[in-house]
Design an enzyme around this catalytic site. Structure first.
Site, PDB file in Angstrom:
ATOM      1  N   ARG A 123       0.953  -1.236   0.070  1.00  0.00           N
ATOM      2  CA  ARG A 123      -0.101  -0.155   0.006  1.00  0.00           C
ATOM      3  C   ARG A 123       0.850   1.395   0.082  1.00  0.00           C
ATOM      4  O   ARG A 123       0.584   2.069  -0.670  1.00  0.00           O
ATOM      5  CB  ARG A 123      -0.863   0.042   1.208  1.00  0.00           C
ATOM      6  N   VAL A 159      -5.396   6.819   5.238  1.00  0.00           N
ATOM      7  CA  VAL A 159      -3.733   6.751   5.720  1.00  0.00           C
ATOM      8  C   VAL A 159      -3.131   6.992   4.563  1.00  0.00           C
ATOM      9  O   VAL A 159      -1.687   6.984   4.626  1.00  0.00           O
ATOM     10  CB  VAL A 159      -3.533   5.182   6.190  1.00  0.00           C
ATOM     11  N   HIS A 197      -6.645   7.930  11.591  1.00  0.00           N
ATOM     12  CA  HIS A 197      -6.265   6.513  11.681  1.00  0.00           C
ATOM     13  C   HIS A 197      -4.609   6.100  11.301  1.00  0.00           C
ATOM     14  O   HIS A 197      -4.514   5.187  10.920  1.00  0.00           O
ATOM     15  CB  HIS A 197      -7.453   5.929  10.765  1.00  0.00           C
ATOM     16  N   CYS A 206       6.924   2.337  16.282  1.00  0.00           N
ATOM     17  CA  CYS A 206       7.836   1.265  17.093  1.00  0.00           C
ATOM     18  C   CYS A 206       7.054   0.782  18.222  1.00  0.00           C
ATOM     19  O   CYS A 206       6.731   1.456  19.346  1.00  0.00           O
ATOM     20  CB  CYS A 206       9.235   1.843  17.514  1.00  0.00           C
TER      21      CYS A 206
END
Ligand code: OAD
Length: 241
Positions: free
Chosen positions: A56, A90, A106, A114
């Site tokens: 993506r 996103v 989102h 991390c």
């Protein structure tokens, strides 16, 4: 001055070539959303989830903002911080179009998270090979996207803007995922005018009981509806001043 909150969803990026989540086949690039967008899926099969988001992220290089993203950036240029764009997307098409007063509730494909230290570094490469975190060096980076069951980002900032806005506009979102889907009711409860711009306006019979219909629903493609709506807002402002 009128304060506006715009909530965007996958539909605003559809005409840029980014697939929506709930298309006709109910699949997202061949996967059920639940199989690639939950912490459980990541725990069960991290390679599948990482390579899915790597693909993506790479695909973002092949798409560009469209007239709807650009129109919202133009609106920000005209009214500044009286506009807040809250996106569920996103992808980075809003910022590439020029929007700056923007919340990615989102998360972002072009950011990693991390699991060891909580850093959220900008990230353009792949994650499948477990690169080290630039902050702590641990090899525990995951996509910085909010999965089902996880808390979206900046909810307090968003809710404050929603309750304070005069106009709430929902663009290209199915209203299937909370808390975003509840913002129209919240905005209406605090007196905002509510508008939906969508290819297929929501069937009011299908609305959840606690949701409210929009004051106005316009049906059509985002690349046509959004620039026209932005023109109206800017024209209305200039006649008032
Ligand atoms: P959906 O795929 O659920 O809905 C896309 C909406 O865009 C639908 O209502 C379509 O009618 C509309 N649409 C499609 N093409 C359009 C166009 N050219 N112009 C205008 N509207 C168009 O996507 P979202 O509502 O964004 O969450 O999905 C919400 C969340 O569900 C996503 O952020 C994601 C997903 O699971 C997470 O990953 C946490």
């Amino acid at each position: 001055m009128t304060r506006i909150v715009v909530l965007t969803g996958a539909g605003i990026s559809a005409e840029s070539g980014v697939p929506t989540f709930r298309g006709a086949d109910g699949l997202w690039e061949g996967h059920r959303v639940e199989d690639v967008a939950t912490p459980e899926a990541y725990e069960r099969d991290p390679d599948t989830v990482l390579s899915f988001y790597d693909a993506r992220r790479r695909a973002l290089g092949a798409v560009a903002p469209n007239a709807a993203h650009r129109a919202l950036a133009r609106l920000e240029g005209a009214i500044g911080e009286d506009l807040l764009v809250v996106t569920q997307n996103v992808d980075d098409l809003h910022e590439r179009a020029g929007s700056r007063h923007l919340v990615h509730m989102h998360g972002e494909l072009r950011r990693a998270l991390c699991d060891a230290c909580g850093a959220r570094p900008a990230w353009d490469g792949d994650l499948i090979d477990r690169p080290p975190c630039p902050e702590c060096g641990e090899r525990m980076l995951r996509p910085d996207v909010v999965w089902f069951g996880e808390m979206p980002y900046e909810l307090e900032r968003i809710e404050n803007a929603v309750v304070a806005c005069d106009e709430f506009v929902s663009i290209g979102t199915s209203g299937a995922v909370y808390p975003a889907a509840g913002y129209v009711a919240l905005a209406a409860a605090f007196g905002a005018r509510t508008v939906e711009l969508n290819l297929e306006p929501r069937d009011t019979l299908l609305l959840f009981e606690d949701a409210v219909p929009f004051d106005e629903a316009r049906a059509g493609r985002a690349t046509e509806l959004v620039p026209a709506w932005v023109d109206e807002v800017i024209a209305a402002r200039s006649t008032r001043t």
